[in-house]
Design a protein around this motif. Sequence first.
Motif, short mmCIF file in Angstrom:
data_model
loop_
_atom_site.label_atom_id
_atom_site.label_comp_id
_atom_site.label_asym_id
_atom_site.label_seq_id
_atom_site.Cartn_x
_atom_site.Cartn_y
_atom_site.Cartn_z
N PHE A 68 -14.24 40.56 20.05
CA PHE A 68 -13.67 40.78 18.71
C PHE A 68 -13.44 39.44 17.99
N GLU A 69 -14.27 38.46 18.32
CA GLU A 69 -14.27 37.16 17.66
C GLU A 69 -12.97 36.38 17.85
N GLN A 70 -12.33 36.61 18.97
CA GLN A 70 -11.14 35.84 19.33
C GLN A 70 -11.51 34.75 20.33
N LYS A 71 -11.02 33.54 20.12
CA LYS A 71 -11.20 32.49 21.12
C LYS A 71 -10.10 32.65 22.16
N VAL A 72 -10.49 32.77 23.43
CA VAL A 72 -9.55 33.11 24.49
C VAL A 72 -9.59 32.05 25.59
N LEU A 73 -8.40 31.67 26.04
CA LEU A 73 -8.27 30.80 27.21
C LEU A 73 -7.54 31.56 28.30
N VAL A 74 -8.13 31.61 29.48
CA VAL A 74 -7.48 32.18 30.65
C VAL A 74 -6.95 31.05 31.51
N ILE A 75 -5.67 31.10 31.84
CA ILE A 75 -5.05 30.13 32.74
C ILE A 75 -4.79 30.82 34.07
N ASP A 76 -5.42 30.34 35.11
CA ASP A 76 -5.23 30.90 36.44
C ASP A 76 -4.10 30.15 37.15
N LEU A 77 -2.98 30.85 37.39
CA LEU A 77 -1.84 30.25 38.09
C LEU A 77 -1.65 30.85 39.48
N PRO A 134 -10.63 19.06 38.11
CA PRO A 134 -9.19 19.31 37.96
C PRO A 134 -8.90 20.78 37.73
N THR A 135 -7.73 21.22 38.16
CA THR A 135 -7.34 22.62 38.07
C THR A 135 -5.93 22.72 37.49
N SER A 136 -5.40 23.93 37.48
CA SER A 136 -4.05 24.14 36.98
C SER A 136 -3.02 23.39 37.83
N TYR A 137 -3.33 23.13 39.07
CA TYR A 137 -2.44 22.32 39.92
C TYR A 137 -2.25 20.93 39.30
N HIS A 138 -3.35 20.28 38.94
CA HIS A 138 -3.27 18.93 38.37
C HIS A 138 -2.54 18.94 37.02
N VAL A 139 -2.70 20.02 36.27
CA VAL A 139 -2.02 20.14 34.98
C VAL A 139 -0.51 20.28 35.18
N LEU A 140 -0.09 21.15 36.11
CA LEU A 140 1.33 21.35 36.36
C LEU A 140 1.98 20.07 36.90
N PRO A 200 -4.30 16.09 31.38
CA PRO A 200 -3.98 16.92 30.21
C PRO A 200 -4.63 18.29 30.32
N LEU A 201 -3.94 19.30 29.84
CA LEU A 201 -4.41 20.68 30.02
C LEU A 201 -5.84 20.86 29.54
N MET A 202 -6.14 20.43 28.32
CA MET A 202 -7.47 20.70 27.78
C MET A 202 -8.57 19.92 28.50
N ASP A 203 -8.22 18.85 29.22
CA ASP A 203 -9.22 18.12 30.00
C ASP A 203 -9.66 18.90 31.23
N ALA A 204 -8.88 19.90 31.61
CA ALA A 204 -9.21 20.70 32.80
C ALA A 204 -9.83 22.04 32.44
N VAL A 205 -9.93 22.35 31.17
CA VAL A 205 -10.49 23.63 30.73
C VAL A 205 -12.01 23.58 30.77
N VAL A 206 -12.60 24.66 31.28
CA VAL A 206 -14.06 24.77 31.37
C VAL A 206 -14.50 26.08 30.71
N PRO A 207 -15.72 26.13 30.17
CA PRO A 207 -16.22 27.39 29.61
C PRO A 207 -16.58 28.36 30.73
N SER A 208 -16.36 29.64 30.50
CA SER A 208 -16.85 30.65 31.43
C SER A 208 -18.25 31.05 31.00
N SER A 209 -18.84 31.98 31.71
CA SER A 209 -20.18 32.44 31.34
C SER A 209 -20.13 33.38 30.14
N PHE A 210 -18.92 33.81 29.75
CA PHE A 210 -18.79 34.76 28.65
C PHE A 210 -18.47 34.01 27.37
#
Length: 273
Positions: free
Chosen positions: A42-51, A69-75, A80-90
Motif C-alpha cells: 500500500f505504498e508504505q515504507k516499512v522498517l522491521v526491527i527484530d529484537l 551489525p544487528t540490533s544487538y550492536h544498535v542497543l 547507528p541504527l540506520m547503519d545496520a538496516v538492510v533491504p529485504s527481498s520485498f
Amino acid sequence: MFHVKHQGEDQGFQRVVAVANQKGGVGKTTTVMNLGAALATFEQKVLVIDLDPQSNCSSGLGWSRQDAPTSYHVLEGLVPLMDAVVPSSFPGLDLLPASPDLVGAEVELLAQEDRALCLAQALKASPPPHHWVLIDCPPSLGILTVNALAAAQSVLIPIQCEYFALEGVSELMRTLERVRAAWNPNLAIEGVVLTLYDERLSLANQVVEEVRRFFADDVFSTVVPRNVRLAEAPSFGRTILEYDIKSRGAQAYLSLARELLERRLAHETRRAG
C-alpha cells in the motif's frame, strides 16, 4: 491506494509499533513479517526491527549474514541504527536484523541506568525515513520487550484462537501500565489481532467471542487463519505475499494492513478536526 503523508527523511518515522505478547507461538513474528509486507504493497515504507534473539524474523526475511551489525550492536550503542538496516527481498520493506547475541544484551543492559531507553535513544539519534516501524519482540516481558514498548507509540497484540488464549494478557497489561508510568506515558494499544484461527473448531469461535468481549473495539475485524502456506513461507526466506499471494494467509494480512491504515487515517482525521 492508501497514502499516509510522509514527514520526510529528515524528520524521521511516523508510527512505531511494538508487536508483543509474552506467550510464544501466537503468530507474532509471522504478523510482523507479513503485515510489514502488506503495508509495503500500500505504498508504505516499512522498517522491521527484530529484537528477538531467536532471529526468526530476520531469517524469514531472507537475512543470513553473520558479520554484519544487528540490533544487538544498535542497543549497545556501537552502531547507528540506520547503519545496520538492510533491504529485504520485498520492495519497500527494510530490516534491522537480530542475532543470538541479543541474549547477551539482555544481561548487559541491566547494568545501564537508562537500560529501558536504549532503543528509543537509537531511534532518536538515527531516525528511520519510514512510515511504519514494526518491532518484533521476544516471547517474554524482559528488558528487550520493555525497550520496544518504551520506544513505541503503540503496541499490536497478536492472540491465538486456542485454549488459554487470554492467559497472561493481564500481565502484559500491567507491563504496559508500568512502561507508561516510567518511560512512555502516551503508549497506546494499536489493536489486537486474532491469529491461528480454525473455523472448523467451536473452541476457536468461543475464543474470538471472549477476546472481543475483553478488548472490545481494539480487536481488528480481520482474523488470520491457521494456514499451511503461512507456516511454510519463512523457511524459504520469503513473506507470504512472495510465496503464495493467493493463499488465505496472504489475503488475511492484506486485509489487516488495509484495516490498520483505515483506522490510522480515521484517527489522524479526528485529531486534525
